[in-house]
Design a protein around this motif. Structure first.
Motif, short mmCIF file in Angstrom:
data_model
loop_
_atom_site.label_atom_id
_atom_site.label_comp_id
_atom_site.label_asym_id
_atom_site.label_seq_id
_atom_site.Cartn_x
_atom_site.Cartn_y
_atom_site.Cartn_z
N ASP A 1 0.83 -1.21 0.00
CA ASP A 1 0.00 0.00 0.00
C ASP A 1 0.87 1.25 0.00
N ARG A 2 1.84 1.31 0.89
CA ARG A 2 2.72 2.48 0.94
C ARG A 2 3.58 2.57 -0.31
N PHE A 3 3.87 1.43 -0.91
CA PHE A 3 4.73 1.42 -2.09
C PHE A 3 4.07 2.09 -3.30
N ARG A 4 2.74 2.17 -3.31
CA ARG A 4 2.05 2.79 -4.44
C ARG A 4 2.52 4.23 -4.65
N ALA A 5 2.77 4.94 -3.56
CA ALA A 5 3.24 6.33 -3.67
C ALA A 5 4.62 6.38 -4.34
N ILE A 6 5.46 5.40 -4.05
CA ILE A 6 6.78 5.33 -4.67
C ILE A 6 6.67 5.04 -6.15
N ARG A 7 5.84 4.07 -6.49
CA ARG A 7 5.66 3.72 -7.90
C ARG A 7 5.16 4.92 -8.71
N GLN A 8 4.19 5.63 -8.15
CA GLN A 8 3.63 6.79 -8.86
C GLN A 8 4.68 7.87 -9.08
N GLU A 9 5.50 8.12 -8.08
CA GLU A 9 6.56 9.13 -8.20
C GLU A 9 7.58 8.73 -9.26
N LEU A 10 7.98 7.45 -9.25
CA LEU A 10 8.98 6.99 -10.22
C LEU A 10 8.43 7.03 -11.64
N GLN A 11 7.20 6.64 -11.82
CA GLN A 11 6.61 6.66 -13.15
C GLN A 11 6.46 8.08 -13.69
N LYS A 12 6.04 9.00 -12.83
CA LYS A 12 5.90 10.40 -13.23
C LYS A 12 7.26 10.98 -13.62
N THR A 13 8.28 10.70 -12.82
CA THR A 13 9.61 11.22 -13.09
C THR A 13 10.18 10.60 -14.36
N TRP A 14 9.97 9.29 -14.55
CA TRP A 14 10.48 8.59 -15.74
C TRP A 14 9.91 9.21 -17.01
N LEU A 15 8.62 9.47 -17.01
CA LEU A 15 8.00 10.06 -18.20
C LEU A 15 8.59 11.43 -18.51
N ALA A 16 8.79 12.24 -17.50
CA ALA A 16 9.35 13.57 -17.70
C ALA A 16 10.77 13.49 -18.25
N ARG A 17 11.59 12.59 -17.70
CA ARG A 17 12.98 12.46 -18.17
C ARG A 17 13.03 11.88 -19.58
N MET A 18 12.17 10.92 -19.89
CA MET A 18 12.17 10.34 -21.23
C MET A 18 11.74 11.37 -22.26
N ARG A 19 10.76 12.19 -21.93
CA ARG A 19 10.36 13.26 -22.86
C ARG A 19 11.53 14.18 -23.15
N LEU A 20 12.28 14.51 -22.11
CA LEU A 20 13.43 15.40 -22.28
C LEU A 20 14.51 14.72 -23.12
N LEU A 21 14.77 13.44 -22.86
CA LEU A 21 15.78 12.70 -23.61
C LEU A 21 15.41 12.62 -25.09
N LEU A 22 14.18 12.25 -25.38
CA LEU A 22 13.74 12.13 -26.77
C LEU A 22 13.71 13.48 -27.46
N ASP A 23 13.36 14.51 -26.73
CA ASP A 23 13.34 15.86 -27.32
C ASP A 23 14.75 16.28 -27.72
N ARG A 24 15.75 15.93 -26.91
CA ARG A 24 17.13 16.30 -27.21
C ARG A 24 17.69 15.48 -28.37
N ILE A 25 17.27 14.24 -28.50
CA ILE A 25 17.76 13.40 -29.60
C ILE A 25 17.12 13.80 -30.91
N GLY A 26 15.83 14.05 -30.88
CA GLY A 26 15.11 14.40 -32.10
C GLY A 26 14.10 13.33 -32.49
N PRO A 27 13.37 13.56 -33.56
CA PRO A 27 12.26 12.67 -33.93
C PRO A 27 12.67 11.34 -34.55
N GLN A 28 13.94 11.19 -34.92
CA GLN A 28 14.37 9.98 -35.61
C GLN A 28 14.68 8.88 -34.59
#
Length: 275
Positions: free
Chosen positions: A155-182
């Motif tokens: 139950d307590r771990f759900r908060a950790i999972r949500q934080e990690l997933q939110k952060t992962w999405l933000a970092r991946m968007r930044l990584l893909l944006d820097r690499i480009g559309p290819q």
């Protein structure tokens, strides 16, 4: 059959660096003058303990230079914070980015090593408040810490999972944006039927990355290549791997030669339609 040799040092393709990068990636070092495909990722992309990782097999099949930027135990942070790796990927004809785990990156709850992203450094006051009974000084690796926390309270771990997933999405968007559309995302899935036990034991998404999360990245990437995989020790794919007796536990959790061939087959099939 395994051999009593010293891991990657026994392989012909010793680690190398590009430019001023601090990341040790899979060799041999490739020329960046001609058109090439860049592969970014962690230990699976690097091809730990195997002579011919899927990147090399893809190059042989396509007849086009493939630059292996896989770095053992690297997560999104290690790639995102390395300007040389980003520049190589951005200059590539196509970049294939392995979907790494959401657990291996610094976030609001804990910090990881800047290059060995699987290494746990410290917990935040927030995480200590969620698990006041835990002595975080006992942990050296994210996997150990997260498995322990999940076992103490799902139950307590759900908060950790949500934080990690939110952060992962933000970092991946930044990584893909820097690499480009290819780009193409490479999702090596342990959670498909027949793929074996999830390595973290935390549910059906052991990387804490789901299909719906990847769907959110489709607008800035060219699509997702999915491949079902399982650890070499579980799938009986140890034949042809190179490791010593002390490395056996890690090698058994890595991907074997047959799995690398299967990944290459799928990657080649997908890339041929766009090259």
């Amino acid at each position: 059959m395994s051999f009593e040799v010293s891991g990657a040092r026994a392989l012909a393709d010793i680690p190398c660096r590009y430019g001023t990068s601090r990341l040790l990636v899979r060799g041999p070092r490739k020329s960046l003058r001609d058109p090439y495909i860049a592969f970014l990722g962690s230990s699976d992309t690097y091809g730990s303990f195997v002579m011919n990782p899927f990147v090399a097999l893809t190059e042989s099949e396509l007849g086009m230079t493939c630059v292996n930027l896989g770095c053992a135990n690297a997560g999104v942070d290690a790639l995102l914070n390395d300007p040389d790796v980003i520049e190589i990927a951005a200059s590539a004809r196509l970049a294939v980015v392995q979907v790494s785990g959401a657990q291996n990156m610094s976030n609001a709850l804990y910090r990881v090593h800047p290059r060995r992203n699987d290494r746990f450094l410290s917990a935040s006051p927030t995480l200590r408040a969620i698990y006041p009974e835990v002595d975080f000084m006992e942990f050296h690796f994210n996997k150990h810490m997260l498995t322990t926390l999940h076992g103490l309270s799902a139950d307590r771990f759900r908060a950790i999972r949500q934080e990690l997933q939110k952060t992962w999405l933000a970092r991946m968007r930044l990584l893909l944006d820097r690499i480009g559309p290819q780009t193409r995302l490479l999702w090596l899935r342990h959670d498909l039927p027949g793929a074996g036990i999830p390595p973290l034991g935390l549910g059906s998404d052991p990387l804490m990355v789901t299909g719906s999360m990847l769907d959110e990245l489709t607008e800035i990437s060219g699509g997702v290549i999915e491949v079902s995989v399982s650890p070499a020790g579980q799938s009986g794919d140890l034949d042809g791997m190179f490791f010593g007796s002390l490395q056996a536990p890690i090698a058994e959790l890595s991907l074997g030669p047959r799995t690398h061939k299967a990944i290459a087959c799928q990657v080649v099939s997908e890339l041929r339609t766009v090259l």
